[in-house]
Design an enzyme around this catalytic site. Structure first.
Site, PDB file in Angstrom:
ATOM      1  N   GLU A 195      -9.199   4.145  -2.399  1.00 44.09           N
ATOM      2  CA  GLU A 195      -7.875   4.068  -3.192  1.00 44.09           C
ATOM      3  C   GLU A 195      -8.156   3.329  -4.575  1.00 44.09           C
ATOM      4  OE1 GLU A 195      -4.955   2.210  -1.107  1.00 44.09           O
ATOM      5  OE2 GLU A 195      -5.397   2.929   0.829  1.00 44.09           O
ATOM      6  N   HIS A 235      -4.078  13.844   1.159  1.00 42.91           N
ATOM      7  CA  HIS A 235      -4.491  12.980   2.225  1.00 42.91           C
ATOM      8  C   HIS A 235      -3.229  12.801   3.482  1.00 42.91           C
ATOM      9  CE1 HIS A 235      -5.675   9.141   4.447  1.00 42.91           C
ATOM     10  NE2 HIS A 235      -4.781   9.017   4.179  1.00 42.91           N
ATOM     11  N   ASP A 284       0.881  -1.098   0.026  1.00 46.04           N
ATOM     12  CA  ASP A 284       0.010   0.167  -0.071  1.00 46.04           C
ATOM     13  C   ASP A 284       0.926   1.251   0.005  1.00 46.04           C
ATOM     14  OD1 ASP A 284      -2.522   1.116  -0.130  1.00 46.04           O
ATOM     15  OD2 ASP A 284      -2.545   1.420   1.971  1.00 46.04           O
ATOM     16  N   THR A 307      -4.924   6.569   0.012  1.00 49.53           N
ATOM     17  CA  THR A 307      -6.132   7.245   0.120  1.00 49.53           C
ATOM     18  C   THR A 307      -6.110   8.321  -1.033  1.00 49.53           C
ATOM     19  OG1 THR A 307      -6.479   6.592   2.314  1.00 49.53           O
ATOM     20  CG2 THR A 307      -7.784   8.482   1.468  1.00 49.53           C
ATOM     21  N   TYR A 324       1.447   2.791  15.195  1.00 50.68           N
ATOM     22  CA  TYR A 324       2.263   2.977  14.006  1.00 50.68           C
ATOM     23  C   TYR A 324       3.333   3.442  13.967  1.00 50.68           C
ATOM     24  CZ  TYR A 324       2.099   8.203  13.668  1.00 50.68           C
ATOM     25  OH  TYR A 324       2.176   9.719  13.795  1.00 50.68           O
TER      26      TYR A 324
END
Ligand code: CA
Length: 441
Positions: A213, A146, A139, A371, A256
């Site tokens: 996406e 974004h 990804d 995104t 994250y």
């Protein structure tokens, strides 16, 4: 290599499948996207089909009727399989040969129309599978809008990290949980640190989100150790679909750093049934430009083809249908829209960067675009952006409010392309519904 149009893109072409000529169809004869399907409720094997109007042409059945010859027949034989991987591996020469044969066979006046018409299945009578056996899924994060919007929410004083404008940022995701449109996913449970708390808890995510996406399917792979150049990059790309990268924002915010998303993303992602080929997208290519004052890409991420036609104009829309809206008979509500042409990094740059260290891509691998948010506030590609991190609720037409997704919400993406002198083509839709979390007891 430059992308060029040919007789298959002629906007004047009409099909003997009447629904393919209807105004507003996503699947006119100029599109011809690929997917895998079987009759709804059957135990048949999934097989490759091509969308034409509201029908599917069963390629295995058509091949058996000897309607293809030469390279097109070889290509059609690779489609006699439950996934598109073998066909994706063949490359653009074979893809073009089959596209041309399909275009001619589905045109008005085709001599074998009656034989081919027995190979049609109504889309309404079909169920779809994930188009490819996806070996690896990566990804990316290609929308600077974004990245900036999310960065502001996570790091108000430092929204866009300094590497963003140099590297197509990405992470390796999880392919096992990628599902097809219609997917119903449970609200995930994971570890979260609630606002003001000093210790994390195991809980159902309270901040469920979608991410608008594009999915990019890889065609022929590259050998381990052999980078793909910008000039070669699109030869390794089969086509694109709509892609919802469901995200649990509270889980993401806690986990994250320092290694990126993990359980906040790997519980489900949803693809649309139809993969629109790069050849079908040729008329909608646009010049790729860098924002004035931003760094120019390093040479390995640049090419004349990129500058001339590296962007793809794809109009994207997000809709919501809540359980209450469904019960009240209220139509789905459009939450936002954006355009893939605004991506900061192109498809070719994603491929060139992914492989520059020698990493090998394989047929059927999936790249997420990240995104796709545009420059305007109503072009946000996630609910986290629309609700300013949950601080500003969105009011729906029936009076319901949302900051993040509620159980029973269905999210629908649609996309399409138009350009002067070309037919309008579409991607169909990808939809998915959020179910309540499993009990923690
Ligand atoms: Ca994502």
């Amino acid at each position: 290599m430059m992308i060029s149009t040919n007789e298959t893109h002629n906007p004047e072409l009409r099909s003997w499948v009447a629904s393919a000529n209807a105004d507003g169809t996503d699947f006119p004869i100029q599109n011809l996207p690929f997917g895998v399907f079987r009759r709804d409720g059957s135990v048949e094997a999934f097989r490759v089909g091509v969308a034409i109007g509201d029908q599917i042409l069963d390629i295995t059945a058509a091949q058996a009727k000897s309607v293809f010859t030469g390279d097109a027949d070889t290509a059609a034989l690779a489609c006699c399989a439950p996934t598109l991987n073998a066909y994706m591996a063949l490359g653009s020469h074979a893809w073009s040969a089959l596209r041309l044969a399909l275009s001619r066979a589905l045109r008005e006046g085709y001599a074998l129309q009656s034989a081919l018409s027995t190979c049609l299945v109504a889309q309404a009578d079909a169920e779809f599978g994930v188009p490819a056996q996806i070996g690896d899924y990566t990804d990316f994060y290609t929308s600077v809008h974004h990245a900036t919007n999310i960065g502001k929410l996570l790091r108000p004083d430092n929204p866009l990290l300094p590497n963003y404008k140099w590297i197509p940022i990405g992470y390796h995701g999880r392919s096992s949980s990628i599902g097809i449109s219609g997917q119903e996913l449970r609200r995930p449970v994971s570890q979260v640190m609630r606002p003001g708390a000093t210790e994390p808890v195991l809980a159902a995510s309270a901040r469920m989100d979608y991410e608008l996406e594009m999915g990019i399917f890889i065609g022929p792979g590259n050998a381990l150790g052999e980078p793909v150049s910008m000039q070669q990059a699109e030869q390794h790309v089969f086509g694109m679909c709509l892609f919802n990268d469901w995200s649990a924002r509270d889980v993401q915010g806690w986990e994250y750093q320092p290694l990126g998303p993990f359980l906040s993303k790997n519980f489900a992602s949803t693809v649309s049934p139809w993969v629109v080929t790069m050849e079908a997208l040729a008329p909608y290519r646009q010049a790729w430009t860098r924002i004035e004052g931003d760094p120019q890409p390093l040479p390995y991420l640049d090419s004349p083809e990129l500058r001339e036609q590296g962007a793809v104009g794809i109009e994207l829309e997000v809709f919501i249908l809540t359980a209450a809206m469904r019960a009240q008979g209220v139509a789905e509500h459009r939450l936002s829209h954006s355009n893939f042409r605004d991506a900061y990094w192109s498809v070719s740059q994603m491929v060139a960067h992914h492989t520059v260290n020698g990493c090998n891509l394989q047929p059927g691998d999936l790249l997420g675009s990240g995104t796709q948010s545009g420059p305007e506030a109503d072009e946000a590609g996630s609910m986290m952006e629309l609700s300013k991190g949950g601080k500003e609720a969105i009011t729906l037409p029936n009076g319901e409010k949302r900051t993040f997704l509620e159980d029973g919400d269905t999210i629908i993406f649609r996309g399409g392309c138009q350009a002067a002198g070309a037919a309008r083509i579409g991607f169909g839709e990808v939809r998915g519904a959020l179910l309540p979390a499993r009990s923690l007891a």
